[in-house]
Scaffold this active site. Structure first.
Site, PDB file in Angstrom:
ATOM      1  N   GLU A  80      -5.113  -8.402  -1.684  1.00 34.15           N
ATOM      2  CA  GLU A  80      -5.834  -8.279  -0.408  1.00 34.15           C
ATOM      3  C   GLU A  80      -7.286  -7.953  -0.673  1.00 34.15           C
ATOM      4  O   GLU A  80      -7.592  -7.051  -1.457  1.00 34.15           O
ATOM      5  CB  GLU A  80      -5.263  -7.145   0.460  1.00 34.15           C
ATOM      6  CG  GLU A  80      -4.150  -7.555   1.347  1.00 34.15           C
ATOM      7  CD  GLU A  80      -3.691  -6.435   2.271  1.00 34.15           C
ATOM      8  OE1 GLU A  80      -4.553  -5.688   2.789  1.00 34.15           O
ATOM      9  OE2 GLU A  80      -2.478  -6.305   2.460  1.00 34.15           O
ATOM     10  N   GLU A  84       0.819  -1.224   0.000  1.00 35.07           N
ATOM     11  CA  GLU A  84       0.000   0.000   0.000  1.00 35.07           C
ATOM     12  C   GLU A  84       0.845   1.262   0.000  1.00 35.07           C
ATOM     13  O   GLU A  84       0.669   2.149   0.844  1.00 35.07           O
ATOM     14  CB  GLU A  84      -0.999  -0.024   1.174  1.00 35.07           C
ATOM     15  CG  GLU A  84      -2.079  -1.075   0.973  1.00 35.07           C
ATOM     16  CD  GLU A  84      -3.296  -0.940   1.867  1.00 35.07           C
ATOM     17  OE1 GLU A  84      -3.240  -0.198   2.853  1.00 35.07           O
ATOM     18  OE2 GLU A  84      -4.321  -1.596   1.560  1.00 35.07           O
TER      19      GLU A  84
END
Ligand code: BGP
Length: 486
Positions: free
Chosen positions: A384, A202
């Site tokens: 994810e 991220e």
């Protein structure tokens, strides 16, 4: 094609500081996350810092607050605080059991992060820590035993504490060399086991900041730190391809979908411009150069330009990622007048919400898969996705998590349609997080994602016993039928 490709990857994903524990074992060094307390709505997650005059003060664990921390403050542990990363759910001592559970579900891939300070306790010393290498070698061996392909996140939102304090994190180019050396050690030690690598988790959300990362949060320092991370990633890709042409690199982007709140032209434009805060990261790392709109983002954040050397430009170009991986949990909305950077609108009237207010939007996954693939035209991987929920185990710790099954079933259908109807080249899916672990945003256990229940509460109390939930058996069937029976 009527269903998922026959060699589709199905698996799960975890992060070391939320899962592994053993923070003071095997000569592991301290990480920025080791100083983070648990949190709740009333009591936000924080770092405890000792100021030069000896006073103790709490600082919110987010880069938005980073510039409030005096330079000479140092993080401390307090006896009356609970630090979730220290034990997490103890994969360190349960890895054999956990990997067996993953194998029982039929996983053919497992994404996990290596803890930088387990390999280099300070982050940048001459020689790596052999105990850390031995631990991960055992993990790789265990995966090999079950034919589970590893996918390694080289850096999942973390930083060895020493690098944060001595160099002020990613704002300093010293971190580039330290990171590349660490990555090279991974290629040398684990290159025969692993071919899928994610350079950063991220990267568009975390950005190496916070009380224990870069301590300034002004726009220029933030974007300079991002640039240093881009260069570190690109150098790692170049090196990794030299080590083995089979190595494939991605980085991970937080890709909540973003919709305009209405079809008013001003809202449409706002959503297009706000989305560039994501494309900025994806374009630079997958196309290998800063797109012209980068300038408008920098100016929006209060500075004219970033001076980028010719050498860095070449590195970014040569070190493009091979595939685009992302996390997808929810969609947000935005409208004209919203802060460009802060698009948190979760008031979409068409969506149900999780207990944490995250809008459940399976079709949003198809939307995001399409927008990424249309733009980048390189393979994509959903690394994810999952549902954080409050599970209620019975007296045998069994959880009937039909809500999780529903959530995943709907998302899998949307992913299948993106592949089979829209033609997106999506080659795998790793669900967050197959075994219950500590939540990133709250530091608590009550927000659970797993197919496997772990007996542990918000303060780390419990037997750590693992018990498959109803979704465990459902997922096993999904994998057995390669998603053809959703
Ligand atoms: C992502 C992170 C993960 C993970 C997940 C769920 O942002 O990469 O580390 O935790 O979100 O978030 P949370 O645990 O806050 O529900």
């Amino acid at each position: 094609m009527s269903g998922f490709p026959k060699d589709f990857y199905w698996g799960g994903a975890t992060a070391d500081f939320q899962y592994e524990g053993g923070f003071n074992e095997g000569n592991r060094g301290l990480l920025s996350h080791d100083y983070e307390t648990d949190g709740s709505m009333e009591h936000p997650r924080h770092h405890t810092m000792k100021l030069a005059d000896g006073t103790i003060k709490n600082y919110r664990s987010s880069f938005f607050y980073a510039d409030q921390i005096p330079e000479d403050a140092t993080p401390v542990f307090l006896d009356n605080e609970y630090y979730p990363s220290h034990q997490a759910v103890d994969f360190y001592h349960h890895y054999k059991e956990d990997i067996k559970l993953m194998a029982d579900m039929g996983f053919n891939i497992y994404r996990f992060s290596i803890c930088w300070s387990r390999i280099y306790p300070l982050g940048d010393e001459e020689e790596p820590n052999q105990e850390g290498i031995a631990f991960y070698r055992d993990v790789f061996e265990e995966l090999k035993k079950y034919n589970i392909e590893p996918m390694v996140t080289i850096c999942h939102d973390e930083m060895p504490m020493h690098l944060a304090l001595k160099y002020n994190g990613w704002s300093n180019r010293h971190l580039i060399d330290a990171y590349v050396k660490y990555a090279e050690t991974l290629f040398k030690e684990f290159g025969s086991y692993c071919h899928y690598w994610l350079t950063f988790n991220e990267i568009n959300a975390v950005r190496g900041f916070g009380p224990c990362g870069t301590r300034e949060s002004d726009g220029y320092t933030r974007y300079l730190a991002d640039h240093n991370m881009f260069v570190a990633s690109a150098k790692t890709v170049i090196l990794g391809h030299k080590y083995n042409l089979e190595n494939k690199f991605g980085a991970m982007y937080a890709m909540s979908g973003l919709y305009p709140r209405t079809c008013k032209p001003e809202d449409m434009l706002q959503s297009q411009l706000a989305r560039r805060e994501n494309w900025y990261f994806i374009d630079t790392m997958l196309r290998g150069y800063y797109h012209p709109y980068a300038k408008s983002i920098w100016q929006h954040h209060g500075f004219e330009t970033l001076e980028i050397s010719e050498e860095d430009k070449k590195t970014l170009y040569d070190g493009q990622l091979d595939f685009c991986s992302f996390s997808y949990y929810r969609t947000n909305t935005t409208q004209a007048g919203d802060k460009w950077f802060n698009v948190g609108g979760d008031d979409n009237p068409y969506l149900e919400k999780t207990p944490w207010g995250w809008g459940v939007d399976p079709l949003g996954l198809r939307y995001v898969l399409n927008e990424i693939y249309d733009r980048i035209q390189k393979p994509v991987f959903v690394v994810e996705n999952g549902m954080g929920a409050i599970d209620e185990p019975d007296e045998n710790d069994y959880v009937e998590d039909d809500y999780r099954i529903q959530y995943l079933n709907d998302h899998f259908k949307a992913m299948r349609d993106a592949i089979t109807i829209d033609g997106v080249d999506c080659f795998g899916y790793t669900m967050w997080a197959p075994i219950d672990l500590v939540s990133l945003s709250t530091g608590e256990m009550k927000k659970r994602y797993g197919f496997v229940y772990v007996d542990m509460d918000d303060k780390g109390r419990g037997t750590l016993k693992r018990t498959p939930k109803k979704s465990f058996y459902w997922m096993k069937h999904v994998i057995e039928t390669n998603g053809n029976d959703l």
